[in-house]
Design an enzyme around this catalytic site. Structure first.
Site, PDB file in Angstrom:
ATOM      1  N   THR A  24       0.846  -1.204   0.000  1.00  0.00           N
ATOM      2  CA  THR A  24       0.000   0.000   0.000  1.00  0.00           C
ATOM      3  C   THR A  24       0.879   1.251   0.000  1.00  0.00           C
ATOM      4  O   THR A  24       0.614   2.217  -0.713  1.00  0.00           O
ATOM      5  CB  THR A  24      -0.919   0.020   1.245  1.00  0.00           C
ATOM      6  OG1 THR A  24      -1.416  -1.295   1.457  1.00  0.00           O
ATOM      7  CG2 THR A  24      -2.072   0.966   1.065  1.00  0.00           C
ATOM      8  N   SER A  53       9.228  -7.128  -4.968  1.00  0.00           N
ATOM      9  CA  SER A  53       9.616  -8.524  -5.083  1.00  0.00           C
ATOM     10  C   SER A  53       8.387  -9.419  -5.013  1.00  0.00           C
ATOM     11  O   SER A  53       7.691  -9.432  -4.001  1.00  0.00           O
ATOM     12  CB  SER A  53      10.587  -8.859  -3.942  1.00  0.00           C
ATOM     13  OG  SER A  53      10.652 -10.250  -3.761  1.00  0.00           O
ATOM     14  N   LYS A  92     -17.322   3.699   6.159  1.00  0.00           N
ATOM     15  CA  LYS A  92     -17.022   3.662   7.603  1.00  0.00           C
ATOM     16  C   LYS A  92     -17.378   5.021   8.219  1.00  0.00           C
ATOM     17  O   LYS A  92     -16.811   6.045   7.849  1.00  0.00           O
ATOM     18  CB  LYS A  92     -15.534   3.351   7.800  1.00  0.00           C
ATOM     19  CG  LYS A  92     -15.100   3.411   9.247  1.00  0.00           C
ATOM     20  CD  LYS A  92     -13.625   3.096   9.410  1.00  0.00           C
ATOM     21  CE  LYS A  92     -13.174   3.364  10.830  1.00  0.00           C
ATOM     22  NZ  LYS A  92     -11.726   3.267  10.987  1.00  0.00           N
ATOM     23  N   VAL A 197      15.833  -6.997  -3.830  1.00  0.00           N
ATOM     24  CA  VAL A 197      17.062  -6.241  -3.545  1.00  0.00           C
ATOM     25  C   VAL A 197      17.943  -7.071  -2.609  1.00  0.00           C
ATOM     26  O   VAL A 197      17.493  -7.491  -1.538  1.00  0.00           O
ATOM     27  CB  VAL A 197      16.718  -4.873  -2.905  1.00  0.00           C
ATOM     28  CG1 VAL A 197      17.978  -4.177  -2.423  1.00  0.00           C
ATOM     29  CG2 VAL A 197      15.974  -4.010  -3.902  1.00  0.00           C
ATOM     30  N   LEU A 345       5.249   0.840   6.729  1.00  0.00           N
ATOM     31  CA  LEU A 345       5.682   0.059   7.895  1.00  0.00           C
ATOM     32  C   LEU A 345       7.177   0.184   8.160  1.00  0.00           C
ATOM     33  O   LEU A 345       7.633  -0.047   9.275  1.00  0.00           O
ATOM     34  CB  LEU A 345       5.291  -1.408   7.709  1.00  0.00           C
ATOM     35  CG  LEU A 345       3.765  -1.660   7.632  1.00  0.00           C
ATOM     36  CD1 LEU A 345       3.476  -3.128   7.367  1.00  0.00           C
ATOM     37  CD2 LEU A 345       3.074  -1.211   8.911  1.00  0.00           C
ATOM     38  N   ILE A 358      -2.496   3.784   7.194  1.00  0.00           N
ATOM     39  CA  ILE A 358      -2.638   4.253   5.802  1.00  0.00           C
ATOM     40  C   ILE A 358      -2.678   5.782   5.800  1.00  0.00           C
ATOM     41  O   ILE A 358      -2.118   6.427   4.908  1.00  0.00           O
ATOM     42  CB  ILE A 358      -3.871   3.601   5.137  1.00  0.00           C
ATOM     43  CG1 ILE A 358      -3.594   2.089   4.972  1.00  0.00           C
ATOM     44  CG2 ILE A 358      -4.193   4.244   3.793  1.00  0.00           C
ATOM     45  CD1 ILE A 358      -4.779   1.263   4.508  1.00  0.00           C
TER      46      ILE A 358
HETATM   47  P1  FAD Z   1       4.213  -4.227   2.819  1.00  0.00           P
HETATM   48  O1  FAD Z   1       2.797  -4.455   2.463  1.00  0.00           O
HETATM   49  O2  FAD Z   1       4.876  -5.264   3.669  1.00  0.00           O
HETATM   50  O3  FAD Z   1       5.026  -4.052   1.488  1.00  0.00           O
HETATM   51  C1  FAD Z   1       6.418  -4.175   1.436  1.00  0.00           C
HETATM   52  C2  FAD Z   1       6.860  -4.237  -0.005  1.00  0.00           C
HETATM   53  O4  FAD Z   1       8.281  -4.233  -0.053  1.00  0.00           O
HETATM   54  C3  FAD Z   1       6.416  -5.488  -0.761  1.00  0.00           C
HETATM   55  O5  FAD Z   1       6.059  -5.154  -2.074  1.00  0.00           O
HETATM   56  C4  FAD Z   1       7.671  -6.350  -0.771  1.00  0.00           C
HETATM   57  O6  FAD Z   1       7.703  -7.228  -1.862  1.00  0.00           O
HETATM   58  C5  FAD Z   1       8.731  -5.272  -0.890  1.00  0.00           C
HETATM   59  N1  FAD Z   1      10.058  -5.695  -0.436  1.00  0.00           N
HETATM   60  C6  FAD Z   1      10.471  -5.958   0.828  1.00  0.00           C
HETATM   61  N2  FAD Z   1      11.757  -6.323   0.838  1.00  0.00           N
HETATM   62  C7  FAD Z   1      12.186  -6.290  -0.449  1.00  0.00           C
HETATM   63  C8  FAD Z   1      13.405  -6.561  -1.111  1.00  0.00           C
HETATM   64  N3  FAD Z   1      14.496  -6.958  -0.430  1.00  0.00           N
HETATM   65  N4  FAD Z   1      13.452  -6.430  -2.444  1.00  0.00           N
HETATM   66  C9  FAD Z   1      12.382  -6.031  -3.154  1.00  0.00           C
HETATM   67  N5  FAD Z   1      11.190  -5.750  -2.594  1.00  0.00           N
HETATM   68  C10 FAD Z   1      11.099  -5.888  -1.260  1.00  0.00           C
HETATM   69  N6  FAD Z   1      -3.433   0.163   8.429  1.00  0.00           N
HETATM   70  C11 FAD Z   1      -4.555   0.883   8.350  1.00  0.00           C
HETATM   71  O7  FAD Z   1      -4.503   2.045   7.943  1.00  0.00           O
HETATM   72  N7  FAD Z   1      -5.749   0.341   8.704  1.00  0.00           N
HETATM   73  C12 FAD Z   1      -5.871  -0.903   9.203  1.00  0.00           C
HETATM   74  O8  FAD Z   1      -6.967  -1.351   9.499  1.00  0.00           O
HETATM   75  C13 FAD Z   1      -4.696  -1.658   9.358  1.00  0.00           C
HETATM   76  N8  FAD Z   1      -4.726  -2.905   9.872  1.00  0.00           N
HETATM   77  C14 FAD Z   1      -3.557  -3.578  10.077  1.00  0.00           C
HETATM   78  C15 FAD Z   1      -3.580  -4.812  10.731  1.00  0.00           C
HETATM   79  C16 FAD Z   1      -2.391  -5.466  11.005  1.00  0.00           C
HETATM   80  C17 FAD Z   1      -2.424  -6.766  11.740  1.00  0.00           C
HETATM   81  C18 FAD Z   1      -1.163  -4.917  10.576  1.00  0.00           C
HETATM   82  C19 FAD Z   1       0.125  -5.639  10.844  1.00  0.00           C
HETATM   83  C20 FAD Z   1      -1.142  -3.721   9.911  1.00  0.00           C
HETATM   84  C21 FAD Z   1      -2.322  -3.033   9.668  1.00  0.00           C
HETATM   85  N9  FAD Z   1      -2.318  -1.804   9.040  1.00  0.00           N
HETATM   86  C22 FAD Z   1      -3.468  -1.080   8.933  1.00  0.00           C
HETATM   87  C23 FAD Z   1      -1.084  -1.281   8.468  1.00  0.00           C
HETATM   88  C24 FAD Z   1      -1.090  -1.537   6.959  1.00  0.00           C
HETATM   89  O9  FAD Z   1      -1.201  -2.899   6.690  1.00  0.00           O
HETATM   90  C25 FAD Z   1       0.208  -1.018   6.357  1.00  0.00           C
HETATM   91  O10 FAD Z   1       0.424   0.284   6.780  1.00  0.00           O
HETATM   92  C26 FAD Z   1       0.137  -1.000   4.870  1.00  0.00           C
HETATM   93  O11 FAD Z   1      -0.265  -2.221   4.366  1.00  0.00           O
HETATM   94  C27 FAD Z   1       1.461  -0.606   4.282  1.00  0.00           C
HETATM   95  O12 FAD Z   1       2.365  -1.650   4.279  1.00  0.00           O
HETATM   96  P2  FAD Z   1       3.733  -1.412   3.504  1.00  0.00           P
HETATM   97  O13 FAD Z   1       3.425  -1.094   2.098  1.00  0.00           O
HETATM   98  O14 FAD Z   1       4.553  -0.465   4.284  1.00  0.00           O
HETATM   99  O15 FAD Z   1       4.463  -2.820   3.620  1.00  0.00           O
END
Ligand code: FAD
Length: 512
Positions: A24, A53, A92, A197, A345, A358
């Protein structure tokens, strides 16, 4: 420009942004940067490449949002009906907190407001006076979001008078939202590269990151790197070793167990948050299913116990096996370090009690655009970005701690410990001021406004002992009459509102 060598090595104009991660955070960043930076002149045009990835994948949870998401979509020019259809979203209006104050009790944290606020004297002061006079009625009787949520009804605009505004957000499938934004970003020219990476190339050994090195040897060079790699923090932590500030002494939950279940016959326009012995359960209605999960502390609850609690409280059949997610509450010591900005995250974790992750992504991208280093990275830009990011996250942290600390439960060590713990000084001051005479101070960068704090404080049993003297303005009879009229006025649109399901069906042209 003044630069410190340690913090900012990139003095050249930024011409290429590389985003690591396609969750996201990654796709929201790609979409907004492409949309906004695309409007710059040809000489300043900035290329955007996103690396993700397929082997690692995304976290795949995160379904509830808060109203600013509407502005995010609006800036992108996204059609609401298309967005709702593509992401299986629902409306919501609030979160219903159950068993948080005391077992068997519940309250709503809505996106609305109760009554009208006067300058210097918010509505809750009048309500406190009314309560002291023995005038019946709940604080929420004056809140259209609450009334509609309870009735399971919704339509976006209910009248010309702001008194009938119903601020709302969405529940959606965040993986579908990511894919929706991927298509959007690619249409605007964002290049997507699939690969993992393994390493990076750094300037003069340990300086700024110059390029990502993929497992197959390909290199992706850039000037500014956005680390959206999730909890791994591939660039901000693994490469730059920025360090992490741990907040688990205030927020001891460190695991979540998630499981989807069949949808309910009627789709509630609110999230449910149900407190259990060592954590809390979410229930989020989407068009095609419910999202469910238990956030718990492994110190007080084993994974087996968590599974029993979660599965035992599902109201519809599970559609999959429960999945455990580990996390560590806190934040990276610097969200922007050298030429790396951590968003999502990778920048820190706060449990989803108030659906803020988000939003934090949205806010971080907006901040970056305000402070974008078009002509080169400076220590001042980094410093300002980090200052704002830190305050914003601490304020949300405090709001979440309030929910735990202000519990009235005696039934488990988890809740007793949290009730007795020492909270951050700023929060302690806020609670004391409110408890004394209803005073609430709005901090800059706090996404949660006065009505939100008032609802959670009062919902969990902290009712002011006194009120602002301006609330003594009307006589007792006038106050009685005004409150009765206000409650009637607020409830007036309810009869005309369609059910939430009917609204979605009409908008989407299909049964929700
Ligand atoms: P991720 O979705 O983990 O994406 C990471 C990306 O990095 C992936 O594409 C992966 O492939 C890539 N990547 C990682 N390492 C490498 C590498 N070495 N090489 C290439 N690519 C790599 N937020 C809300 O706003 N509302 C909610 O209700 C909510 N509920 C949640 C419930 C739980 C239990 C959790 C844990 C979180 C929740 N969140 C919520 C938070 C939300 O899920 C995240 O903020 C959001 O999904 C963003 O995630 P991200 O994109 O940072 O990480």
């Amino acid at each position: 420009m003044n630069k410190t060598q340690e913090d900012a090595n990139v003095t050249r104009p930024i011409r290429k942004v590389v985003i690591l991660g396609g969750g996201t955070a990654g796709w929201m960043t790609a979409a907004l940067l492409a949309k906004v930076l695309g409007a710059t002149t040809q000489e300043r045009r900035i290329a955007i490449e996103l690396v993700e990835s397929d082997d690692i994948g995304i976290i795949g949870v995160g379904e509830a949002t808060i109203p600013p998401i509407q502005q995010f979509n609006a800036v992108l020019g996204i059609d609401e009906a298309e967005f709702l259809r593509e992401t299986k979203a629902t409306i919501k209006l609030a979160i219903r907190f159950e068993n948080w104050g005391a077992i068997g009790e519940s309250y709503y944290h809505t996106f609305g407001t109760a009554g009208r606020n006067l300058p210097f004297c918010s509505f809750h002061h009048f309500w406190t006076r009314a309560r002291q006079l023995g005038i019946e009625g709940s604080y929420w009787d004056f809140d259209l979001n609450y009334l509609s949520a309870q009735a399971g009804k919704f339509a976006p605009t209910t009248g010309n008078d702001p008194i009938w505004d119903m601020p709302y957000a969405y529940h959606f499938d965040s993986a579908l939202y990511g894919q929706f934004l991927r298509r959007y970003s690619e249409r605007l020219g964002v290049v997507r590269t699939e690969g993992t990476v393994r390493d990076v190339q750094r300037a003069a050994g340990v300086g700024d990151i110059m390029a990502l090195v993929l497992a197959d040897g390909r290199q992706v060079a850039g000037d500014l790197f956005i680390d959206c790699s999730g909890g791994r923090g591939v660039l901000i932590q693994q490469q730059l070793g920025t360090g992490y500030e741990d907040w688990s002494h205030w927020l001891p939950c460190d695991r979540a167990m998630a499981v989807p279940s069949q949808r309910h016959a009627q789709t509630a326009p609110f999230t449910r948050s149900i407190a259990h012995g060592a954590g809390w359960q979410w229930q989020i209605p989407l068009q095609h299913r419910n999202g469910n999960g238990l956030v718990y502390s492994s110190r007080f609850c084993s994974d087996d116990e968590a599974a029993q609690v979660l599965l035992g409280h599902l109201e519809t059949s599970a559609l999959d096996e429960p999945r455990i997610i580990h996390f560590r509450t806190g934040r990276t010591r610097r969200q922007w370090n050298r030429n790396v900005v951590a968003i999502g995250l990778s920048s820190g974790f706060l449990e989803p009690l108030e659906s803020t992750s988000i939003y934090l992504i949205q806010s971080a991208i907006t901040r970056l655009l305000h402070l974008f280093p078009h002509d080169g990275i400076t220590a001042q830009l980094i410093g300002e970005y980090n200052r704002q990011s830190q305050i914003e996250m601490e304020l949300i942290r405090d709001f979440i701690i309030l929910h735990y600390h202000a519990n009235q439960r005696r039934d488990s060590a988890f809740w007793r410990d949290l009730r007795q713990m020492e909270v951050p000084e700023r929060l302690a001051r806020k609670i004391a001021l409110f408890a004394a005479n209803g005073t609430l101070v709005q901090d800059q960068y706090d996404i949660f406004m006065e009505p939100s704090w008032a609802q959670v404080l009062m919902g969990q049993g902290i009712v002011p002992a006194d009120y602002h003297p301006l609330a003594d303005g009307p006589s007792e009879a006038q106050l009685r009459r005004q409150l009765a009229q206000l409650a009637q006025l607020k409830a007036r649109p309810l009869d005309q509102l369609p059910s939430h399901d009917d609204y979605l069906q009409r908008l989407l042209g299909q049964p929700a």
